[in-house]
Design an enzyme around this catalytic site. Structure first.
Site, mmCIF file in Angstrom:
data_model
loop_
_atom_site.group_PDB
_atom_site.id
_atom_site.type_symbol
_atom_site.label_atom_id
_atom_site.label_comp_id
_atom_site.label_asym_id
_atom_site.label_seq_id
_atom_site.Cartn_x
_atom_site.Cartn_y
_atom_site.Cartn_z
ATOM 1 N N TRP A 49 11.782 8.898 24.411
ATOM 2 C CA TRP A 49 12.708 10.016 24.224
ATOM 3 C C TRP A 49 12.366 11.199 25.114
ATOM 4 O O TRP A 49 13.255 11.832 25.695
ATOM 5 C CB TRP A 49 12.797 10.423 22.752
ATOM 6 N N ASP A 70 11.875 18.379 20.617
ATOM 7 C CA ASP A 70 12.702 17.385 19.945
ATOM 8 C C ASP A 70 11.986 16.977 18.653
ATOM 9 O O ASP A 70 10.944 16.330 18.705
ATOM 10 C CB ASP A 70 12.882 16.186 20.890
ATOM 11 N N LYS A 97 17.859 10.789 11.200
ATOM 12 C CA LYS A 97 16.529 10.245 10.896
ATOM 13 C C LYS A 97 16.027 10.812 9.573
ATOM 14 O O LYS A 97 15.911 10.129 8.585
ATOM 15 C CB LYS A 97 15.518 10.595 11.989
HETATM 16 C C1 LIG Z 1 16.850 9.125 17.717
HETATM 17 C C2 LIG Z 1 16.206 10.064 18.647
HETATM 18 C C3 LIG Z 1 16.894 10.635 19.723
HETATM 19 C C4 LIG Z 1 18.314 10.291 20.041
HETATM 20 O O1 LIG Z 1 19.151 10.722 19.069
HETATM 21 P P1 LIG Z 1 20.749 10.646 19.201
HETATM 22 O O2 LIG Z 1 21.151 11.534 18.070
HETATM 23 O O3 LIG Z 1 21.128 9.216 19.031
HETATM 24 O O4 LIG Z 1 21.120 11.183 20.518
HETATM 25 C C5 LIG Z 1 16.238 11.544 20.510
HETATM 26 N N1 LIG Z 1 14.969 11.876 20.270
HETATM 27 C C6 LIG Z 1 14.264 11.353 19.259
HETATM 28 C C7 LIG Z 1 12.847 11.773 19.041
HETATM 29 C C8 LIG Z 1 14.861 10.438 18.406
HETATM 30 O O5 LIG Z 1 14.179 9.916 17.381
#
Ligand SMILES: *Cc1c(COP(=O)(O)O)cnc(C)c1O
Length: 359
Positions: A101, A171, A195
């Site tokens: 990511w 993030d 998540k």
């Molecule tokens: C799932 C995830 C993403 C991507 O998320 P989307 O909402 O599908 O764009 C980005 N960063 C992390 C750490 C993730 O777990």
């Protein structure tokens, strides 16, 4: 019965929250319609939206000088929009690379700026770890420093918050609300809701006021933090149902002791699972102890030929979605806030039983 769901995302939601949503699905608070069927600008809906924000502020102890935005497009749209919002005039930023990511985020930033990539993944005794900050080559003139607190696919997590005098952008898609966090250390925190918060379709952005107004002029207004802040995240129609449902999750967290209480249970869950994996010859986790994720636990079986059987049997035991990410294989148990301790206890008993029969 409801199975235990270890999906990495969209992930498990608290049963109590789904029951509440179900109870008021057709007739929200006696108004004769579903919350889904309401205008986002109605007084009733705005109250729901504001309550969700107030509860999140309480849960995370978000300081007054931060805006909370409830946006769409997922974490991926945010890491694409961040460079346009924050790179500023010199267009330089530091990106710490620890997994898939953070790599996707830095690739998007490279489209607009001069990106200093810090390769922070190292091997310690055959295990993957994050290098100490003293080893990083941070720049003096970066507009911000970006990292991913928890790499959901690799199962690798920062043990602390990096130190910098630049705005720190992170993030937190798979770790937000899993542990207490000092928001004041950050310039911006973003997280897809699917998540550890609520349904897919909602993305949270927590951004410090002084960073709102640095966007490049060509940025679409819908991606511009100052415009979203000014319009209470309603430049256009927001993801109303996901926002409402996330609000129910915030209420559920507050009723259950808040982030500190859920963190305590999260540690118990993670310690139980990692402890069992470490004690076993059949299972292994590839991450150094200090950087093991408390939310996403990847593991492998000593004999890959047993993977399929493991997953089949797990499913028959109502333990769902344990396959690792398609890019890495193996297994992964995502043990977010909504996965109860009993779920992890059941998983560990199953894993042990599987060893007895096939080990
Ligand atoms: C799932 C995830 C993403 C991507 O998320 P989307 O909402 O599908 O764009 C980005 N960063 C992390 C750490 C993730 O777990």
């Amino acid at each position: 019965m409801r199975a235990y769901n270890f999906c990495a995302g969209p992930a498990a939601l608290p049963t109590a929250v789904l029951e509440k949503a179900q109870a008021e699905l057709l007739n929200w608070q006696g108004k004769g319609l579903s919350i889904m069927e309401m205008s986002h600008r109605s007084k009733d809906y705005v109250a729901v939206a504001e309550k969700a924000e107030a509860d999140l502020r309480k849960l995370m102890n978000i300081p007054e000088n931060y805006k909370v935005l409830f946006l769409q497009g997922g974490a991926s749209l945010q890491f694409s929009a961040i460079p346009l919002n924050l790179l500023g005039k010199n267009s330089k930023a530091d990106y710490i690379h620890t997994g898939i990511w953070s790599e996707k985020a830095l690739k998007e930033a490279q489209r607009y700026g001069d990106i200093n990539v810090i390769e922070a993944g190292i091997q310690i005794d055959g295990k993957l770890a994050i290098s100490e900050q003293a080893k990083w080559n941070l720049s003096n003139d970066a507009a911000y420093v970006h990292y991913a607190d928890n790499e959901t696919i690799g199962g690798i997590q920062f043990a602390g918050i990096p130190e910098t005098d630049k705005p720190l952008v992170s993030d937190f898609s798979s770790s937000i609300l899993s542990a207490p966090l000092d928001v004041s250390k950050f310039g911006l925190i973003y997280a897809g809701a699917q998540k550890n918060i609520g349904p897919a379709g909602l993305t949270l952005v927590i951004v410090r006021d002084d960073l709102l107004d640095q966007a490049k002029p060509e940025i679409p207004s819908i991606l511009k933090y100052s415009a979203q802040a000014k319009n209470d995240s309603m430049v256009n129609t927001p993801s109303t149902y996901a926002w409402y449902l996330s609000g129910l999750v915030f209420e559920w967290l507050l009723e259950n002791g808040g982030v500190e209480a859920v963190h305590k249970t999260n540690l118990e869950k993670a310690n139980l699972l990692y402890g069992y994996i470490d004690s076993s010859d059949l299972y292994a986790n590839p991450i150094a102890k200090q950087n093991r994720s408390i939310m996403n636990v990847p593991f492998t079986l000593a004999d890959e030929a047993l993977d399929k059987l493991f997953l089949q049997e797990a499913e028959a035991h109502h333990l769902l979605n344990l396959a690792g990410h398609r890019s890495v294989g193996g297994m992964r148990a995502s043990i977010y806030n909504a996965v109860p301790l009993e779920g992890v206890q059941t998983l560990v008993s199953f894993m042990d039983d599987f060893v007895q029969r096939h080990g």
